[in-house]
Design a protein around this motif. Structure first.
Motif, PDB file in Angstrom:
ATOM      1  N   ARG A 110       0.824  -1.188   0.000  1.00  0.00           N
ATOM      2  CA  ARG A 110       0.000   0.000   0.000  1.00  0.00           C
ATOM      3  C   ARG A 110       0.868   1.250   0.000  1.00  0.00           C
ATOM      4  NH1 ARG A 110      -4.915  -0.931  -1.649  1.00  0.00           N
ATOM      5  NH2 ARG A 110      -5.649   0.924  -0.584  1.00  0.00           N
ATOM      6  N   ARG A 111       0.376   2.292  -0.660  1.00  0.00           N
ATOM      7  CA  ARG A 111       1.100   3.551  -0.686  1.00  0.00           C
ATOM      8  C   ARG A 111       0.086   4.688  -0.657  1.00  0.00           C
ATOM      9  NH1 ARG A 111       4.203   3.976  -6.266  1.00  0.00           N
ATOM     10  NH2 ARG A 111       4.663   1.810  -5.775  1.00  0.00           N
ATOM     11  N   PRO A 112       0.499   5.894  -0.270  1.00  0.00           N
ATOM     12  CA  PRO A 112      -0.442   7.013  -0.270  1.00  0.00           C
ATOM     13  C   PRO A 112      -0.935   7.300  -1.676  1.00  0.00           C
ATOM     14  CG  PRO A 112       1.578   7.551   0.932  1.00  0.00           C
ATOM     15  CD  PRO A 112       1.825   6.267   0.178  1.00  0.00           C
ATOM     16  N   GLU A 113      -2.071   7.998  -1.758  1.00  0.00           N
ATOM     17  CA  GLU A 113      -2.577   8.397  -3.067  1.00  0.00           C
ATOM     18  C   GLU A 113      -1.521   9.226  -3.785  1.00  0.00           C
ATOM     19  OE1 GLU A 113      -6.177  11.188  -4.775  1.00  0.00           O
ATOM     20  OE2 GLU A 113      -6.518   9.929  -3.015  1.00  0.00           O
ATOM     21  N   PRO A 114      -1.310   8.985  -5.075  1.00  0.00           N
ATOM     22  CA  PRO A 114      -0.270   9.719  -5.796  1.00  0.00           C
ATOM     23  C   PRO A 114      -0.471  11.230  -5.708  1.00  0.00           C
ATOM     24  CG  PRO A 114      -1.110   7.914  -7.117  1.00  0.00           C
ATOM     25  CD  PRO A 114      -1.989   8.002  -5.910  1.00  0.00           C
ATOM     26  N   LEU A 115       0.605  11.958  -5.487  1.00  0.00           N
ATOM     27  CA  LEU A 115       0.571  13.409  -5.415  1.00  0.00           C
ATOM     28  C   LEU A 115       1.152  14.003  -6.691  1.00  0.00           C
ATOM     29  CD1 LEU A 115       1.830  13.862  -1.751  1.00  0.00           C
ATOM     30  CD2 LEU A 115      -0.531  13.796  -2.562  1.00  0.00           C
ATOM     31  N   GLY A 116       0.943  15.278  -6.888  1.00  0.00           N
ATOM     32  CA  GLY A 116       1.542  15.937  -8.029  1.00  0.00           C
ATOM     33  C   GLY A 116       0.778  15.765  -9.329  1.00  0.00           C
ATOM     34  N   ILE A 117      -0.479  15.356  -9.264  1.00  0.00           N
ATOM     35  CA  ILE A 117      -1.290  15.260 -10.480  1.00  0.00           C
ATOM     36  C   ILE A 117      -2.537  16.115 -10.311  1.00  0.00           C
ATOM     37  CG2 ILE A 117      -0.451  12.961 -11.054  1.00  0.00           C
ATOM     38  CD1 ILE A 117      -3.051  11.793 -10.022  1.00  0.00           C
ATOM     39  N   THR A 118      -3.080  16.580 -11.419  1.00  0.00           N
ATOM     40  CA  THR A 118      -4.259  17.444 -11.367  1.00  0.00           C
ATOM     41  C   THR A 118      -5.516  16.619 -11.096  1.00  0.00           C
ATOM     42  OG1 THR A 118      -4.738  17.235 -13.729  1.00  0.00           O
ATOM     43  CG2 THR A 118      -3.162  18.940 -13.065  1.00  0.00           C
ATOM     44  N   ASP A 119      -6.607  17.316 -10.803  1.00  0.00           N
ATOM     45  CA  ASP A 119      -7.872  16.620 -10.574  1.00  0.00           C
ATOM     46  C   ASP A 119      -8.293  15.828 -11.806  1.00  0.00           C
ATOM     47  OD1 ASP A 119      -8.018  17.621  -8.011  1.00  0.00           O
ATOM     48  OD2 ASP A 119      -9.372  19.280  -8.537  1.00  0.00           O
ATOM     49  N   ARG A 120      -8.099  16.409 -12.996  1.00  0.00           N
ATOM     50  CA  ARG A 120      -8.478  15.711 -14.219  1.00  0.00           C
ATOM     51  C   ARG A 120      -7.598  14.487 -14.440  1.00  0.00           C
ATOM     52  NH1 ARG A 120     -12.937  15.186 -16.979  1.00  0.00           N
ATOM     53  NH2 ARG A 120     -13.114  17.108 -18.178  1.00  0.00           N
ATOM     54  N   GLU A 121      -6.301  14.626 -14.168  1.00  0.00           N
ATOM     55  CA  GLU A 121      -5.400  13.480 -14.291  1.00  0.00           C
ATOM     56  C   GLU A 121      -5.787  12.386 -13.299  1.00  0.00           C
ATOM     57  OE1 GLU A 121      -1.471  15.991 -15.816  1.00  0.00           O
ATOM     58  OE2 GLU A 121      -1.748  15.516 -13.697  1.00  0.00           O
ATOM     59  N   ARG A 122      -6.248  12.787 -12.139  1.00  0.00           N
ATOM     60  CA  ARG A 122      -6.700  11.804 -11.149  1.00  0.00           C
ATOM     61  C   ARG A 122      -7.927  11.055 -11.665  1.00  0.00           C
ATOM     62  NH1 ARG A 122     -10.319  11.534  -6.901  1.00  0.00           N
ATOM     63  NH2 ARG A 122      -9.596  10.450  -5.024  1.00  0.00           N
TER      64      ARG A 122
END
Length: 219
Positions: free
Chosen positions: A148-160
């Motif tokens: 498990r890892r934290p939710e990826p950071l550094g991406i926009t809402d649309r990229e998410r």
């Protein structure tokens, strides 16, 4: 140029069947055969094939360990693992080892051949019907806590949003339809995600979406 393939399976009949169907094509050729993972790694170093079709369960060095070595040493060689849905841990391990796709042993030989072509062309996911079944089974079970890892950071809402849909097994066309964007724009988002998340291919994006908890688990 033809797609150069190494077949790695400890069952001679499986290799023979695959070799037979490949021999009848003009764009795919078998350049080597291995009965275990260690042989597959050695042949990859010697022959630099485009694709290795890799069984998971083999004596000695298994398919997961061999896949990890091949993807680390030979980034231009793509690995497609042979698997079934009754061994979830092996599927998860193969994904993390760098496998670019999956073949199911009960698939028709022509479908397996088509999947090899798709992976060789740079796509990480095989036929949608198989991909959908695989991802539904894969995300339907909890991942080991060690992965498990934290939710990826550094991406926009649309990229998410796009990452979530990739994790759900949607194709670029389906993503475009769901988000009311063009297919070209969907592909652009995929390219950005691969770069931002340092992912090898689409399969690794599925892993990231799964580990980050972005994918809804089927009922």
């Amino acid at each position: 140029m033809s797609v150069r393939v190494v077949l790695a399976d400890d069952q001679p009949l499986v290799r023979a069947a695959l070799r037979m169907v490949i021999t009848g094509t003009v764009d795919v050729e078998v350049v080597g055969e291995a009965a275990n993972g260690a042989e597959a790694v050695r042949l990859t170093r010697e022959l630099a094939p485009d694709v290795v079709v890799m069984d998971i369960r083999m004596p000695g060095t298994d398919g997961i360990a061999a896949t990890r070595l091949i993807t680390a040493e030979s980034p231009h060689t793509r690995v497609v693992v042979l698997t079934t849905f009754d061994d979830d841990d092996s599927v998860y391990g193969a994904l993390h080892a760098g496998a670019s796709g999956f073949l199911v042993k009960d698939m028709a030989l022509d479908d397996i051949l088509a999947a090899v072509r798709v992976v060789a062309a740079g796509d990480a996911l095989i036929a949608p019907s198989v991909t959908g079944r695989l991802i539904k089974e894969f995300v339907g079970r909890p991942a080991p806590s060690s992965h498990r890892r934290p939710e990826p950071l550094g991406i926009t809402d649309r990229e998410r949003e796009v990452l979530t849909l990739v994790g759900g097994g949607l194709s670029n066309t389906e993503i475009a339809e769901r988000l009311c964007i063009s297919v070209a724009t969907a592909k652009t988002y995929l390219t950005r995600l691969l770069a931002k998340l340092d992912a090898r291919d689409r399969v690794q994006l599925v892993i990231l979406a799964y580990e980050a908890g972005l994918v809804s688990v089927p009922p």
